[in-house]
Design a protein around this motif. Structure first.
Motif, PDB file in Angstrom:
ATOM      1  N   SER A   1     -50.548  14.299 -46.331  1.00 17.59           N
ATOM      2  CA  SER A   1     -50.973  14.900 -46.434  1.00 17.59           C
ATOM      3  C   SER A   1     -49.758  16.834 -47.220  1.00 17.59           C
ATOM      4  O   SER A   1     -48.971  16.907 -46.541  1.00 17.59           O
ATOM      5  CB  SER A   1     -51.155  16.251 -44.599  1.00 17.59           C
ATOM      6  N   VAL A   2     -50.738  17.190 -48.317  1.00 15.97           N
ATOM      7  CA  VAL A   2     -50.309  17.684 -49.096  1.00 15.97           C
ATOM      8  C   VAL A   2     -50.737  19.407 -48.401  1.00 15.97           C
ATOM      9  O   VAL A   2     -50.535  20.301 -49.000  1.00 15.97           O
ATOM     10  CB  VAL A   2     -50.674  18.133 -50.696  1.00 15.97           C
ATOM     11  N   GLU A   3     -51.598  19.370 -47.803  1.00 14.59           N
ATOM     12  CA  GLU A   3     -52.024  20.355 -46.906  1.00 14.59           C
ATOM     13  C   GLU A   3     -50.531  21.493 -46.019  1.00 14.59           C
ATOM     14  O   GLU A   3     -50.934  22.358 -45.788  1.00 14.59           O
ATOM     15  CB  GLU A   3     -53.995  20.116 -46.498  1.00 14.59           C
TER      16      GLU A   3
ATOM     17  N   ARG B   1     -54.580  17.259 -40.436  1.00 18.38           N
ATOM     18  CA  ARG B   1     -53.260  16.940 -40.657  1.00 18.38           C
ATOM     19  C   ARG B   1     -52.859  16.494 -41.359  1.00 18.38           C
ATOM     20  O   ARG B   1     -52.260  15.289 -42.003  1.00 18.38           O
ATOM     21  CB  ARG B   1     -52.678  16.491 -38.998  1.00 18.38           C
ATOM     22  N   GLY B   2     -54.182  15.937 -42.489  1.00 16.21           N
ATOM     23  CA  GLY B   2     -54.303  15.161 -42.796  1.00 16.21           C
ATOM     24  C   GLY B   2     -55.112  13.549 -43.503  1.00 16.21           C
ATOM     25  O   GLY B   2     -55.511  13.408 -42.042  1.00 16.21           O
ATOM     26  N   ALA B   3     -55.344  13.129 -44.211  1.00 20.16           N
ATOM     27  CA  ALA B   3     -56.084  11.229 -43.354  1.00 20.16           C
ATOM     28  C   ALA B   3     -55.212  10.985 -43.350  1.00 20.16           C
ATOM     29  O   ALA B   3     -54.159  10.498 -43.527  1.00 20.16           O
ATOM     30  CB  ALA B   3     -56.304  11.263 -45.267  1.00 20.16           C
ATOM     31  N   VAL B   4     -55.587  10.058 -42.590  1.00 17.36           N
ATOM     32  CA  VAL B   4     -54.656   8.975 -41.439  1.00 17.36           C
ATOM     33  C   VAL B   4     -55.365   7.443 -41.551  1.00 17.36           C
ATOM     34  O   VAL B   4     -57.109   7.357 -40.806  1.00 17.36           O
ATOM     35  CB  VAL B   4     -54.932   9.321 -39.795  1.00 17.36           C
ATOM     36  N   VAL B   5     -54.884   6.432 -41.687  1.00 13.30           N
ATOM     37  CA  VAL B   5     -55.227   5.152 -41.742  1.00 13.30           C
ATOM     38  C   VAL B   5     -53.875   4.764 -40.598  1.00 13.30           C
ATOM     39  O   VAL B   5     -52.963   4.242 -40.902  1.00 13.30           O
ATOM     40  CB  VAL B   5     -55.039   4.532 -42.873  1.00 13.30           C
ATOM     41  N   ARG B   6     -54.780   4.419 -39.890  1.00 14.80           N
ATOM     42  CA  ARG B   6     -54.745   3.028 -38.520  1.00 14.80           C
ATOM     43  C   ARG B   6     -54.381   1.769 -38.238  1.00 14.80           C
ATOM     44  O   ARG B   6     -55.827   1.723 -38.093  1.00 14.80           O
ATOM     45  CB  ARG B   6     -54.282   3.585 -37.365  1.00 14.80           C
TER      46      ARG B   6
END
Length: 419
Positions: free
Chosen positions: A11-13, A254-259
């Protein structure tokens, strides 16, 4: 079977929200300081004091609202911008007319930009354009016309907020693309891991049933034929289909998430390095000679098992292609930065182009059971073969391989189907 979840968050946000929270507090203090320095010039200072009291309470109380995109709701943005516009329109009422016409600051001053930037970070450049336009209209009304300094400030806020909103939109799109790329990579690795497991067990059994059935004949021949058909179908599935990994999408603010869920069957029991020699010793016999250092060859448990499994796959290739009575040699070398294991045989060698042809046919013994394992460890597997002079497989693995987690845990006596 133990499972370990690896979560990758990009996340850059989020840093923008933290910066915005700090900006709002600092600009609120700045606006109060401007008023304190010139309060004697105000015609209605009590009105300004009331506004700044509301502004201070609002700024501090709503800090959690500018902590993330999820917390920053449309209702909050509307109320925040309304407070900023109210302060701008109250300026000619509370301040002296001479100061207003001379280009004096509005009551909220540069705090207003924080409200516009919240629109930009939350909704992108379109929301930023809407908010900055409303602020521009309020400033023009406050000054009574398009004064030069007012137009300059309005354009500055308008351009800056739209630019930030556009950058946020691009960053979100990039994060979604990266998350998808990580999903594809995780799925590909899982497919290769399953392909190795299947190749070392199920395909081997099916191939054996097919051969034995053809030799026995009768009903066994029919059973062998069916096993051969299933072998071909399974090879096609293994070499062509992606196996989806477990993944979830969480708070996008909080940004893109990959689990990705990884399997590590013996993680709980891995207390320290193991001696690679102990895993290779079972391979030694009348036809297989093992040459090893006199001192232990320590490797992380997962890495040692993968190397041993790759050696088992290479020896299985020797038996299959050089014959059951073919001799093989295993050489273990313990270098300062890596461990090198060489498997050499006295077979007929591999014709040029045979490996590429086998891989194209779905026969992934070398591609997955050997090279795939070493690649996952950060090492390499080199195969040298001269027709009529045997084959040599050189496995190189870094000393620190497997220390941060390995995706595969296989039986070291795993089998490889065919080159």
């Amino acid at each position: 079977m133990a499972k370990r979840e690896t979560v990758v968050r990009m996340s850059v946000e989020q840093p923008l929200w933290r910066a915005l929270a700090g900006y709002r507090v600092l600009t609120m203090l700045y606006a109060v300081g401007l008023f304190a320095a010139a309060h004697d010039e105000f015609t209605r200072p009590w009105l300004a004091v009331g506004f700044f009291a509301v502004l201070a309470v609002w700024t501090l109380a709503t800090l959690p609202k500018v902590a993330s995109a999820a917390a920053c709701t449309k209702r909050f943005l509307a109320a925040d911008l309304t407070l900023a516009l109210t302060g701008i329109l109250l300026t000619p009422v509370a301040d002296a007319a001479e100061r207003v016409h001379a280009g004096g600051p509005t009551l909220p001053s540069i705090w207003t930009a924080g409200s516009v930037l919240a629109f930009a970070v939350k909704g992108g450049w379109r929301w930023a354009a809407l908010a900055s336009t409303l602020v521009a209209v309020a400033n023009l009304i406050e000054r009574g016309g398009p004064a030069r300094d007012t137009v300059h400030n309005v354009i500055l806020v308008w351009v800056a907020s739209i630019a930030i909103g556009y950058v946020v939109e691009v960053a979100r799109a990039s994060e979604r693309t990266l998350a998808r790329a990580l999903e594809i990579e995780a799925a590909t690795r899982e497919r290769e891991r399953l392909a190795r497991d299947i190749h070392d067990s199920v395909l081997q059994v099916l191939a054996m049933v097919q051969r034995r059935g053809a030799v026995i004949g009768g009903e066994a021949a029919e059973l062998g034929r069916m096993a051969g058909e299933q072998e071909v179908a399974l090879r096609t599935l293994v070499s062509g289909g992606l196996v989806p990994v477990s993944r979830v999408s969480e708070d996008t603010a909080r940004g893109a998430v990959v689990r990705a869920v990884d399997r590590d069957e013996e993680a709980a029991a891995d207390d320290g390095p193991v001696d690679l020699r102990s895993l290779l010793a079972p391979y030694a016999g009348a036809l297989v000679s093992l040459a090893e250092p006199g001192a232990p060859v320590p490797l992380a448990p997962a890495a040692a098992r993968e190397v041993a499994a790759a050696v088992g796959a290479a020896l299985d290739n020797v038996r299959r292609h050089a014959g059951e009575r073919a001799r093989a040699w295993i050489l273990v070398e313990d270098e300062p930065d890596e461990v090198i294991v060489t498997v050499r045989d006295e077979g007929p060698g591999i014709p040029e182009g045979r490996l590429a042809q086998a891989e194209g046919e779905g026969r992934l013994g070398v591609a997955l059971s050997i090279r795939g394992r070493l690649r996952d460890l950060g090492g390499s597997a080199e195969l040298i073969s001269v027709p009529g002079q045997g084959t040599e497989v050189e496995l190189k693995v870094p000393k620190d391989a497997g220390e941060k987690g390995t995706k595969n845990v296989d039986d070291p006596r795993g089998k490889a189907e065919q080159r």
